[in-house]
Scaffold this motif. Sequence first.
Motif, short mmCIF file in Angstrom:
data_model
loop_
_atom_site.label_atom_id
_atom_site.label_comp_id
_atom_site.label_asym_id
_atom_site.label_seq_id
_atom_site.Cartn_x
_atom_site.Cartn_y
_atom_site.Cartn_z
N GLU A 31 -14.68 -3.30 17.60
CA GLU A 31 -14.67 -3.34 15.70
C GLU A 31 -13.58 -2.83 14.40
O GLU A 31 -13.29 -1.59 14.70
CB GLU A 31 -16.31 -2.67 15.14
N GLN A 32 -13.05 -3.41 13.59
CA GLN A 32 -12.32 -2.95 12.26
C GLN A 32 -12.06 -3.84 11.68
O GLN A 32 -12.34 -5.11 11.54
CB GLN A 32 -10.29 -3.06 12.88
N THR A 33 -12.40 -2.96 10.36
CA THR A 33 -12.29 -3.08 9.13
C THR A 33 -11.13 -3.10 8.06
O THR A 33 -11.03 -1.99 8.11
CB THR A 33 -13.75 -2.66 7.93
N VAL A 34 -10.70 -4.45 8.06
CA VAL A 34 -9.88 -4.46 7.38
C VAL A 34 -9.62 -3.40 6.33
O VAL A 34 -11.12 -4.59 5.65
CB VAL A 34 -8.87 -5.08 7.53
N PRO A 35 -9.62 -2.82 5.01
CA PRO A 35 -9.40 -2.61 3.70
C PRO A 35 -8.77 -4.12 2.82
O PRO A 35 -7.94 -3.93 3.40
CB PRO A 35 -9.21 -2.06 3.07
N VAL A 36 -9.79 -4.49 2.36
CA VAL A 36 -8.79 -5.71 1.28
C VAL A 36 -8.96 -5.89 -0.17
O VAL A 36 -9.86 -4.78 -0.85
CB VAL A 36 -9.48 -7.27 1.38
N VAL A 37 -7.90 -6.34 -1.15
CA VAL A 37 -8.24 -6.14 -2.82
C VAL A 37 -9.54 -6.43 -2.88
O VAL A 37 -10.33 -7.34 -2.17
CB VAL A 37 -7.30 -6.91 -2.79
N GLY A 38 -10.56 -5.53 -4.08
CA GLY A 38 -12.12 -6.26 -4.08
C GLY A 38 -12.68 -5.99 -3.15
O GLY A 38 -13.97 -6.26 -3.72
N MET A 39 -13.30 -5.41 -2.13
CA MET A 39 -13.80 -5.37 -1.25
C MET A 39 -14.83 -3.61 -1.66
O MET A 39 -14.02 -2.78 -2.60
CB MET A 39 -13.64 -3.75 -0.25
N THR A 40 -15.98 -3.74 -1.64
CA THR A 40 -16.88 -2.71 -2.43
C THR A 40 -16.71 -1.61 -1.61
O THR A 40 -17.24 -2.21 -0.26
CB THR A 40 -17.74 -2.79 -3.35
#
Length: 167
Positions: A31-40
């Motif tokens: 499990e890896q959640t990559v930060p993205v622009v606009g992510m809350t």
Amino acid sequence: MVFFSVGVVEARLCAVRHGDWLVGYLRMVDEQTVPVVGMTISVRTRRDVVIADSERFLAAARAAYRDLYPEVSEESAAENVRDVYDAVHILLDRYGRLAADASETLGPRGLDRPDGLVPAGEVQQVVLGDPMTLQDYGCFLPGDPFALPTEAGIWLSDSSGGSAEQA
């Protein structure tokens, strides 16, 4: 960091030192959640305390009131901090939490603290991708601002030791 396998699921136990305490949480290895622009990113926090001494609790809140407003008298502080709600809001305004040093003093109920409170646990939950931020609601918050979103694709991570799950 500790790795372990349960059946075919591999997980990583991560630990972070917080004062004298070691706080842990589980993450799936893949499990890896990559930060993205606009992510809350929403953080929901619960901190429990038990009133062990109501007189010390009110006295601590009144002292915090006088710290915030040094020009007021003790009588004025007593008039403005009369009940639990008044005391809670003043302590939150002054310290950012009810028991300002709770992370360092977790212990059994009955712990003799000057504020008359006994820290009784804390948990945080991280929610990614909530469709609306609190700011998006303007002056009219939803009925339950702590309710979890029901849309698919929302990932929940419970810092109390639970594993990540998809809502």
